[in-house]
Design an enzyme around this catalytic site. Sequence first.
Site, mmCIF file in Angstrom:
data_model
loop_
_atom_site.group_PDB
_atom_site.id
_atom_site.type_symbol
_atom_site.label_atom_id
_atom_site.label_comp_id
_atom_site.label_asym_id
_atom_site.label_seq_id
_atom_site.Cartn_x
_atom_site.Cartn_y
_atom_site.Cartn_z
ATOM 1 N N GLY A 243 -9.315 15.645 -1.077
ATOM 2 C CA GLY A 243 -10.543 14.934 -0.809
ATOM 3 C C GLY A 243 -11.694 15.111 -1.521
ATOM 4 N N PRO A 279 -5.099 18.423 -3.510
ATOM 5 C CA PRO A 279 -6.024 17.746 -4.320
ATOM 6 C C PRO A 279 -5.210 16.550 -5.231
ATOM 7 C CG PRO A 279 -5.503 19.692 -5.396
ATOM 8 C CD PRO A 279 -4.944 19.835 -4.216
ATOM 9 N N GLY A 280 -5.858 15.526 -5.241
ATOM 10 C CA GLY A 280 -5.285 14.408 -6.079
ATOM 11 C C GLY A 280 -6.237 13.923 -6.877
ATOM 12 N N CYS A 348 -6.991 -14.717 -11.233
ATOM 13 C CA CYS A 348 -7.648 -15.978 -10.471
ATOM 14 C C CYS A 348 -8.229 -15.876 -9.277
ATOM 15 C CB CYS A 348 -6.570 -17.235 -10.535
ATOM 16 S SG CYS A 348 -5.851 -17.814 -12.065
ATOM 17 N N GLU A 349 -9.162 -14.991 -9.225
ATOM 18 C CA GLU A 349 -9.880 -14.377 -8.154
ATOM 19 C C GLU A 349 -11.299 -13.872 -8.426
ATOM 20 O OE1 GLU A 349 -8.404 -12.842 -4.931
ATOM 21 O OE2 GLU A 349 -6.508 -13.264 -5.100
#
Length: 423
Positions: A243, A279-280, A348-349
Site C-alpha cells: 500500500g 509491496p507492489g 471509442c469512449e
Amino acid sequence: MNHFELREGALWCEDTPLAEIARVVGTPAYVYSTATLQRHYRVFVEALGEHESLRGALVAFAVKANSNLSVLATLARAGAGADTVSEGEIRRALAARVAPERIVFSGVGKTYAEIAFALEVGVGQINVESEPELGAVASIARESGRCAPVAIRVNPDIAAGGHAKISTGAAESKFGVSRGEAERLYAAAAADPALKVRGIACHIGSQITDLAPMASAFAVMRELVLDLRRGGLPVERLDLGGGLGVPYFNQPDPPGPQAFAAVAAKAAEGLDVQAVFEPGRFIAANAGILLASVIHVHERPEGRRFLVLDAAMNDLIRPAMYDAWHDLRPVRSRQGPRRDYDVVGPVCETGDTFARARPLPPLESGDLVAFMSAGAYGAVMASEYNTRPLAPEVLVRGAEWALVRRRPTYEEILAREPAAPWL
Ligand SMILES: *Cc1c(COP(=O)(O)O)cnc(C)c1O
C-alpha cells in the site's frame, strides 16, 4: 529515484535510448528498468533492516502490480517473495523461481481448485479472508492429507488509499474479517489439525500517502497479536500488507520506506514475530513507462487542442478508472512554449482521455512520448478492447534490452475464437 533520464536531449532508460526500443518493437510498448526494480526492492529491505523487530522480514512483491515473468524473476533473484491473488499468479511466481514457501496467497474468492493447487505446490501462507473460506481450506487440506499454513486477514476498519476503488480497509469493504471474528476464527484454526495458523494479516489500501491510518491499523494488529497470545494461541507471523504510495510527480513526495518502516517497527516491537510485507506499487510503479507515438495533433477552431496517441485506455486504464495522473514526457526534447493539450487515445469512449489541458511543449505527428510511473497496474490491467493487440513489454538492463512479452499478431487474436459449428 528511477533510471529514466534525459541525455543529450532524449529520454533514456538506463543506458538505452527509448527511441531505439520504439524503432524495433513499435508503439505502444511498456519499458521496465532492471536497475530501478532492484533499487526499489533493496531500499525497502534496507529500511526494514534498520529495525531489530523487522529483520528477517519476508518481502513478498505483490504480483498483481506487475506480473511479467522477467520482472518477477528480476525481483526473485534480488530476494523477493511473492504475494499472489490467483492460481495464475502462483504459477507465474513459481515460473520466476520464487520458492513456494516465500509465496503468500491472498484474495476473497479463492476457488476450490486454486486452494488445492496452492496446497499441492506448498505455498507458505494462505491469507484466509472469511469463515466459509477457512472451512474450505480446512476441508481441502484434510482431503489431500496436507496441513494448510494460514493467516487470518483482518479488516481493521481503517480506510486508506489514493482512491475509493483502491481502499480496502473499511468495515464495509469485502476484504478480511472483523477483529472480533478474527479472534474466534484464529482459535478455531489453531484447534484444527488440518491447519497450521501462522499469524494475522492486513492490507488497508493502495497508493497510501499518509502514514497515520497505517499506524492506526498496525496498532490494531499489534493489540490482536497480544490478545491472541494472552488466550494461549501462538502467533509467529505478522503480515502488514502493501500500500505504500509513490510520487506520480504532481503531488508532494509521499512518505518514504524509512518512515514506513519506522511505523511498522513500532507495531512489531518486542513481539518476536516474522514480519511480512506485500509491496507492489512501491517497487514497480516508477520502474516502468508506457511509450506511445503521436498520431495527430488536432486543433479545434474553438480552442481545444487534442494530442491523439496510439496508446489508449486499453493499454493504461489508470487515468480512466482512478482519475490517475501520469506525467507525460516527450522522448526527444522539444523547444518552444508549452501549450495545453487534451491527451487522448483512439478508443471509442470519451473515458479514453489520459489528461485534460496538460501543458506540453509543441508536439507533432510521429513524435514519441512516455507515460511515466506506468510500471505498476499498467500492463497487467491492459485489455484488447477495440481489438487492439496487447502492448509488448521490454526489460532494460544497462545498454541491453529484451522483449519480454511480444505483441500478439492479429492472426493469434482471431485464432483464439473458434467459430460456433452452426456458423
Ligand atoms: C494490491 C495488494 C497489495 C499491493 O498493494 P500496493 O499498493 O501495490 O503495494 C498487497 N497486498 C494485497 C492483499 C493486495 O490486495
